[in-house]
Design a protein around this motif. Structure first.
Motif, short mmCIF file in Angstrom:
data_model
loop_
_atom_site.label_atom_id
_atom_site.label_comp_id
_atom_site.label_asym_id
_atom_site.label_seq_id
_atom_site.Cartn_x
_atom_site.Cartn_y
_atom_site.Cartn_z
N HIS A 1 -1.52 14.81 3.11
CA HIS A 1 -2.96 14.80 3.32
C HIS A 1 -3.32 14.22 4.69
N ASP A 2 -2.66 13.11 5.03
CA ASP A 2 -2.97 12.46 6.31
C ASP A 2 -2.61 13.32 7.50
N ASP A 3 -1.54 14.05 7.37
CA ASP A 3 -1.05 14.81 8.50
C ASP A 3 -0.96 16.28 8.11
N ILE B 1 7.08 8.84 -5.89
CA ILE B 1 7.43 9.75 -4.80
C ILE B 1 6.27 10.70 -4.54
N THR B 2 5.73 11.22 -5.62
CA THR B 2 4.61 12.16 -5.49
C THR B 2 3.42 11.51 -4.80
N GLU B 3 3.15 10.28 -5.19
CA GLU B 3 2.04 9.54 -4.58
C GLU B 3 2.19 9.50 -3.06
N ILE B 4 3.39 9.19 -2.63
CA ILE B 4 3.62 9.08 -1.18
C ILE B 4 3.55 10.44 -0.51
N THR B 5 4.25 11.41 -1.08
CA THR B 5 4.30 12.70 -0.41
C THR B 5 2.93 13.35 -0.33
N THR B 6 2.12 13.20 -1.37
CA THR B 6 0.79 13.79 -1.29
C THR B 6 -0.05 13.08 -0.25
N SER C 1 0.84 -1.19 0.00
CA SER C 1 0.00 0.00 0.00
C SER C 1 0.88 1.25 0.00
N VAL C 2 0.28 2.38 -0.28
CA VAL C 2 1.06 3.61 -0.33
C VAL C 2 1.72 3.89 1.02
N GLY D 1 7.32 16.21 6.83
CA GLY D 1 6.05 15.52 6.74
C GLY D 1 6.09 14.12 7.30
N CYS D 2 7.25 13.73 7.85
CA CYS D 2 7.36 12.38 8.40
C CYS D 2 7.56 12.47 9.91
#
Lengths: 229, 229
Positions: free
Chosen positions: B189-191, B180-185, A132-133, B198-199
């Motif tokens: 969004h989650d946080d 990378i974009t998928e993860i960073t977005t 998953s992502v 962002g981590c």
DNA sequence: GCGTGCTGGTGTACGCCGTACACCTTCCGA
DNA sequence: TCGGAAGGTGTACGGCGTACACCAGCACGC
């Protein structure tokens, strides 16, 4: 005379500079790589380099790009674990060809496009493998520098010492650090051929790589989402 | 006059030098720590330091000893996994108090007695937990720098940039590095509260620490000896 | 054919760095 | 009282990265 000199040597390019820098670092160590030094091997005055790289940091970035460029592309047609494993071992081979690279890598504060490209394709391998992502996100953190083929060994190979071995000091060691001694004597005994650190770096690397990959596969299969508890 | 000066300031000691160096690095960053600089904060001429430390490398070694000295001793009375976990998190807290320490640690070529002592006791915790000598050996390699409470994040916190965010550049990013974009977005969004990378570094650290510790426990329980296969 | 401006190599100089070495106090024990 | 060790000083050297002004050669529009 001037003309001869100018004609003789090929014109500098960013690429020539980077390759020369890599060669120099490979040959004489990263500590011997200074702008002055590099310029000299290129038969040029130090400031000439600045027409091709902005500063030393960018030079180092470029050198790493050369190294990362040597990593094989992903192999297709296997499960994610084998594919990731093989790619990482390829990265490791590249890093081993350029022993300075891992140390330089540790000092970088931003990734170059080349490195980003590598990272991106690595992430893609996990996503294609069914991660998953958000699990993939944590996976990348967990892999850390291993993704680029090295694990930062604390206290890498010590500089060769010609000091005579003091048996008294060995006794003190055994007394003060019993557990370390236990391991080092066992390793020395098991592998009598050893001269260096006594550890098979490649085995250690693959051991912990597989430890992590196996753990990740288990999380994936279990459908890990957030904190499992 | 001279006497007043001499009397006023406490005499230099190795300990005062080390503490001042740690404070200076904590306050202004490791890059600002030069012998000249340190001497100035101590109200002394640079060469005076060399009466207490052999050279800058030894100074750095001593500074790390101070940091490692802040790590809590092992807690008794729990299973190995909880004990190791807690100790490593204590080490992590120490390292976080001195952000320069992990970077300096990476440059060391030999361990000081203080560090050896820490390593030894750490090995002891695994041995007490039922790990064989040779499994423990590989364990220590697999733990790597995590044993000292940090995982070398490739490309740590980027220096704060005041460059305006270019939307065109963002679009190029998304195109070139889709994963990378998928993860960073997703992370952004989650946080939503996030401003930095962002981590959640602490979460990432514990995630991979537990991943490894769980894997090790499984090897131990299975009675792992050599290459399993 | 000729200015003109760009690309890339040069020379000089500055301010940092770590540290070798000779010196000079201060103070303590014989 | 004297000798010598311990600890702080001052000067100096060789290295580093790089800012800045300069200049050679070439391509190109007129």
């Amino acid at each position: 005379m001037r003309q001869v000199d100018t004609l003789r040597r090929a014109p500098l390019t960013r690429d020539r500079v980077l390759r020369a820098a890599v060669d120099l670092a490979d040959g004489t160590g990263i500590d011997a790589l200074s702008m002055r030094n590099l310029a000299q091997t290129l038969g040029v005055v130090p400031m000439a380099l600045y027409k091709h790289v902005a500063n030393k940091e960018e030079l180092l970035d470029g050198m790493l790009d050369v190294v990362v460029g040597e990593i094989d592309p992903p192999v297709a047609g296997t499960d994610w674990q084998a594919a990731v494993r093989e790619r990482i071992l390829s990265a490791r081979r590249a890093l081993l060809r350029h022993p300075w690279a891992s140390r330089v890598l540790e000092t970088r504060t931003a990734a170059t496009p080349v490195v980003l490209q590598y990272m991106d394709s690595m992430i893609g391998m996990f996503r294609a493998g069914g991660f998953s992502v958000d699990l993939t996100h944590h996976v990348m953190h967990a892999m850390g520098s291993r993704i680029l083929g090295f694990s930062q060994e604390l206290f890498g190979t010590p500089p060769p010492s010609d000091a005579p071995i003091d048996p008294e000091l060995g006794r003190q060691m055994a007394e003060r650090y019993p557990y370390i001694t236990e391991i080092t004597t066992k390793v020395a005994h098991d592998d009598a051929s050893v001269v260096g650190s006594g550890c098979d770096d490649q085995f250690e690397f693959e051991f912990s790589l597989d430890l992590i990959l196996d753990g990740l596969e288990r999380l994936r299969a279990r459908g890990w989402t957030s904190r499992p508890d």
